[in-house]
Design an enzyme around this catalytic site. Structure first.
Site, short mmCIF file in Angstrom:
data_model
loop_
_atom_site.label_atom_id
_atom_site.label_comp_id
_atom_site.label_asym_id
_atom_site.label_seq_id
_atom_site.Cartn_x
_atom_site.Cartn_y
_atom_site.Cartn_z
CE LYS A 92 41.88 34.91 39.46
NZ LYS A 92 41.76 35.82 40.62
CD GLU A 114 35.72 40.36 40.26
OE1 GLU A 114 36.75 39.70 40.55
OE2 GLU A 114 34.61 40.13 40.76
CB SER A 381 48.79 31.65 39.40
OG SER A 381 49.29 32.62 38.48
#
Length: 399
Positions: A92, A114, A381
């Site tokens: 991210k 969010e 990830s």
């Protein structure tokens, strides 16, 4: 330069994508699109982005041969792209760095986001702290419960975390509230969307910032194995980690792209988050894509053991890749993902996020069906620290 050029000027990937928003957001999106068009190829912007990725995020992340597990399975060789080793523990941060640099150039002092699993919220709070900007993160109250450690991390970083009690109290509802905030505060607020969904230009912009994952793999895999992988596998909720590793490989036609959705308690149970496998085309959060909905077009509540995959839609570029046949999308249920989580911990000494565990579980099933000289590259990830309480609860263990 890549010759694959989608989306078109209207943000469309075939019939998918676009911008379906309230009139009050049109100006904000136009402003964002023009700013991104200006800076996406600007040498100074790209130089600063590359610097932050190297010195703040810690890129490039390595590729890793899961040698013991591959030998135990007796088939193809499994490799991990180690996004779990990034600063903040997931992919991210790549996108958040790119968007915060854009926000600064646009003169926006307030950042909103969010989050579901909390990793995007932590990454947003981290970059906001890095540059001294106000940060507000919306999070479904169910995810606040599931991801308590990440909520505390966000607060330590100076962010305000707003629990959302509407709907299913998960990622979809957090995104709704963030959109409402943006409508109210467009003049001073930049909305960092964490996935390749939302109205144009977000699916393109997030993909571009995340494609550093696949760009690195294009260089790393030949250096380590002598060639590109036969399969690239990644989990898909909204789909940013998958799009980040898929995008640079789209033109490599001999590489199979496989996205893994959350089957939850099974597709037949109705308790899942598999938009591409069990959804229908509709509009959600400003873009046309595959959506989990009833016959009247109303959004159906989703379920996954993984908070980051618990979303009733998917990025429009994934919808296009599915329909075009360039990628295929499979499902892994809660039990399979949890089993892969435990196996990865025990065999490789790596604790994957539950999102990543879905992709790893599929690789675990695929590898024994292939010859030993085949290569499966999995996008790991994120790391699984955040999921300890979920794993313990699911396993009936008290921490």
């Amino acid at each position: 330069m890549k010759s694959y050029t989608l989306p078109d000027q209207n943000g469309r990937f075939g019939q998918y994508g676009g911008s379906f928003v309230a009139e009050t957001l049109v100006h904000a999106l136009d402003e964002l699109r023009l700013a991104y068009d200006k800076y996406r190829n600007d040498p100074e912007f790209l130089k600063e982005f590359a610097y932050e990725l190297k010195h703040f995020v810690g890129r490039p992340s390595p590729v890793y041969h899961a040698r013991r597990w591959s030998e135990e399975l007796g088939g193809a060789q499994i490799w991990f792209k180690r996004e779990d080793l990034n600063h903040t523990g997931a992919h991210k941060i790549n996108n958040c760095i790119g968007q915060i640099l854009l926000a600064r150039r646009m003169g926006k002092p307030r950042i909103i986001a969010e989050t579901g699993a909390g990793q995007h919220g932590v990454a947003t709070a981290t970059v906001a702290a890095r540059y001294g900007l106000e940060c507000v993160v919306y999070m479904g109250s169910e995810d606040v419960r599931r991801q308590a450690s990440n909520v505390y991390r966000m607060k330590l970083l100076g962010a305000t975390v707003v629990p959302v009690d509407s709907g299913s109290r998960t990622l979809k509802d957090a995104l709704n509230e963030a959109m409402r905030d943006w409508v109210t505060n467009v003049e001073n607020t930049f909305y960092i969307i964490g996935t390749v969904a939302g109205p144009h230009p977000y699916p393109m912009m997030v993909r571009d910032f995340q494609s550093v994952i696949g760009d690195e793999c294009l260089e790393q895999m030949p250096a380590e194995t002598g060639r590109q992988p036969d399969y690239v596998v990644a989990s898909v909720g909204g789909g940013s980690n998958a799009m980040g590793i898929f995008y640079p490989y789209i033109e490599h036609q001999d590489v199979s792209l496989v996205g893994i959705e959350a089957a939850g308690e099974g597709l037949s149970s109705g308790k899942h988050a598999a938009s591409l496998n069990a959804g229908a085309v509709g509009v959600l959060h400003g873009n046309r894509t595959y959506v989990i909905q009833d016959d009247n077009g109303q959004i159906i509540e989703t379920h996954s053991i993984s908070a980051g995959l618990d979303y009733p839609g998917v990025g429009p570029e994934h919808a296009w890749l599915k329909d075009s046949g360039r990628a295929r999308y499979e499902c892994i249920d809660d039990n399979e993902a949890l089993a892969a989580f435990h196996a990865c911990c025990r065999i490789e000494g790596i604790m994957p996020a539950l999102e990543s565990s879905h992709a790893i579980a599929y690789a675990q099933k695929l590898a024994p069906t292939l010859p030993k000289d085949k290569i499966i590259l999995v996008c790991l990830s994120g790391r699984g620290d955040k999921d300890m309480h979920t794993v313990a609860d699911f396993s009936g263990i008290s921490l």
